[in-house]
Design a protein around this motif. Structure first.
Motif, PDB file in Angstrom:
ATOM      1  N   THR A 190     -19.776 -10.318  -7.280  1.00  0.00           N
ATOM      2  CA  THR A 190     -21.008 -11.103  -7.229  1.00  0.00           C
ATOM      3  C   THR A 190     -21.545 -11.282  -8.641  1.00  0.00           C
ATOM      4  O   THR A 190     -21.859 -10.305  -9.326  1.00  0.00           O
ATOM      5  N   PRO A 191     -21.627 -12.541  -9.145  1.00  0.00           N
ATOM      6  CA  PRO A 191     -22.147 -12.737 -10.494  1.00  0.00           C
ATOM      7  C   PRO A 191     -23.627 -12.363 -10.578  1.00  0.00           C
ATOM      8  O   PRO A 191     -24.371 -12.487  -9.601  1.00  0.00           O
ATOM      9  N   SER A 192     -24.033 -11.849 -11.720  1.00  0.00           N
ATOM     10  CA  SER A 192     -25.440 -11.477 -11.914  1.00  0.00           C
ATOM     11  C   SER A 192     -25.942 -12.095 -13.218  1.00  0.00           C
ATOM     12  O   SER A 192     -25.971 -11.440 -14.251  1.00  0.00           O
ATOM     13  N   THR A 224     -23.747 -10.203 -15.961  1.00  0.00           N
ATOM     14  CA  THR A 224     -23.610  -8.861 -16.563  1.00  0.00           C
ATOM     15  C   THR A 224     -22.662  -7.996 -15.728  1.00  0.00           C
ATOM     16  O   THR A 224     -22.337  -6.887 -16.122  1.00  0.00           O
ATOM     17  N   ASN A 225     -22.227  -8.514 -14.554  1.00  0.00           N
ATOM     18  CA  ASN A 225     -21.104  -7.924 -13.804  1.00  0.00           C
ATOM     19  C   ASN A 225     -19.856  -8.643 -14.288  1.00  0.00           C
ATOM     20  O   ASN A 225     -19.664  -9.823 -13.977  1.00  0.00           O
ATOM     21  N   CYS A 226     -19.025  -7.970 -15.065  1.00  0.00           N
ATOM     22  CA  CYS A 226     -17.933  -8.655 -15.751  1.00  0.00           C
ATOM     23  C   CYS A 226     -16.565  -8.167 -15.295  1.00  0.00           C
ATOM     24  O   CYS A 226     -16.369  -6.969 -15.096  1.00  0.00           O
ATOM     25  N   VAL A 227     -15.641  -9.117 -15.157  1.00  0.00           N
ATOM     26  CA  VAL A 227     -14.232  -8.775 -14.941  1.00  0.00           C
ATOM     27  C   VAL A 227     -13.647  -8.486 -16.314  1.00  0.00           C
ATOM     28  O   VAL A 227     -13.782  -9.294 -17.241  1.00  0.00           O
ATOM     29  N   ILE A 228     -13.007  -7.330 -16.467  1.00  0.00           N
ATOM     30  CA  ILE A 228     -12.578  -6.839 -17.780  1.00  0.00           C
ATOM     31  C   ILE A 228     -11.558  -7.763 -18.465  1.00  0.00           C
ATOM     32  O   ILE A 228     -11.454  -7.779 -19.691  1.00  0.00           O
ATOM     33  N   THR A 229     -10.837  -8.566 -17.660  1.00  0.00           N
ATOM     34  CA  THR A 229      -9.829  -9.466 -18.227  1.00  0.00           C
ATOM     35  C   THR A 229     -10.394 -10.845 -18.548  1.00  0.00           C
ATOM     36  O   THR A 229      -9.672 -11.720 -19.027  1.00  0.00           O
TER      37      THR A 229
END
Length: 336
Positions: A190-192, A224-229
């Motif tokens: 879920t994007p924030s 601020t919820n990020c996928v590390i890649t």
């Protein structure tokens, strides 16, 4: 006219160049043995099957151990060990505060397993390849944390090959690191998104607010919820500023916490700093925010009973009057 050759003083026959003979077992005979190479020409190497050396829990770690030598090699057995551990270290400011930490910051062992590859015997001259397979399973309730190279928390996995030799020959050892990635998170992220406004009134830890020049900076981070890649993205706009701007930077920070029942030590250190604007930025111009998370120096946000690894990003604006403005955003990294 040819001059007579000078006789070497105290040199024996065939001892040209003054090379000194060394006794057996001396340092020169065994130098480099820890790196898998002996002066006699025998070498030991580990080749992992996957080129990127990335594995997940439950997978089979495979490859070959390569023994090379001009002559045949006598040995007392070859073994292979898989080791994985979390090394915790105290910062200088915490050492005197928590004496109890000395007992709780011992390395946390995640995996440790040894297999006997070859029984005592002799390798023929040339190159010998010994294949191996190692299941990456942990015992009990232990977890294979993702590989992470930090300052006060370090999670590392290694393969170590040992060739034991007779009394007069040094043992050979070769170590090779492989990388563990945590299991991808199930479900959709879920994007924030975060909108921010920076003015003299929004700043904290300011001693003389009245002396600050007037400025207004707006912007947003897409999540601020990020996928590390995937990169951290957003944009920033300088709406107005009385003082000229020197630079705008994006600073990625690791926050490492080592703790026990008696207390904990929390330390923030910089991972990387990217300049996104140089000089007095045009007012009203959208400046893109774009940062790639560096491999090995970041990992999915991790929280355990003994340690925590978290990440933050700072937007840093430097004004010509040597005023430093910092806006902080906690991040949550995950692997999808």
């Amino acid at each position: 006219m040819q001059l007579p050759a000078k006789k070497g003083k105290g040199r024996g026959p065939g001892r040209r160049g003054g090379a000194a003979l060394l006794p057996l077992g001396s340092r020169a005979a065994g130098s480099g043995a820890r790196n898998g190479v002996l002066a006699m020409g025998t070498s030991l190497d580990i080749k992992i099957k996957r080129a990127n050396k990335v594995y997940h829990a439950g997978e089979m770690l495979s490859g070959v151990v390569v023994v090379s030598g001009k002559d045949s090699v006598q040995h007392q057995g070859v073994s292979l060990t898989v080791e994985g551990s979390v090394n915790l270290q105290l910062s200088a400011k915490s050492v005197g505060v928590f004496e109890a930490f000395y007992n709780s910051v011992k390395p946390i062992q995640i995996i440790n397993s040894t297999i006997e590859m070859v029984k005592p015997g002799k390798f023929p001259p040339g190159k010998t390849e010994i294949p191996f397979e190692f299941p990456l399973h942990v015992k009990g309730n232990k977890v294979l944390y993702e590989t992470y190279h930090g300052v006060f928390v370090n999670i590392q996995y290694t393969l170590r090959c040992d060739m034991r030799r007779s009394l007069l020959a040094k043992d050979l050892t070769k170590t090779c690191e492989f990388i563990v990635h945590s299991a991808p998170q199930k479900g959709k992220l879920t994007p924030s998104p975060v909108d921010f406004t920076i003015t003299p009134e929004t700043l904290q830890n300011v001693k003389e607010r009245a002396l600050l020049p007037k400025f207004l900076i707006r912007g947003h981070l897409n999540s601020t919820n990020c996928v590390i890649t995937q990169p951290l993205t957003g944009e920033l706009v300088v709406e107005s500023s009385e003082a000229a701007i020197k630079s705008i930077e994006l600073q990625l920070v690791r926050v490492e916490t080592c703790g026990c029942a008696e207390g904990y030590a929390r330390d923030a250190t910089e991972i990387q700093n990217i300049q996104i604007a140089d000089g007095d930025v045009c007012r009203g111009l959208a400046v893109p925010i774009y940062m790639v998370f560096p491999r090995l120096f970041t990992c999915p946000t991790l929280e355990t009973t003994n340690f925590k690894v978290e990440f933050e990003v700072n937007i840093v604006v430097l004004l010509h009057a040597d005023h430093l403005i910092t806006e902080n955003f906690p991040l949550k990294l995950c692997r999808m």
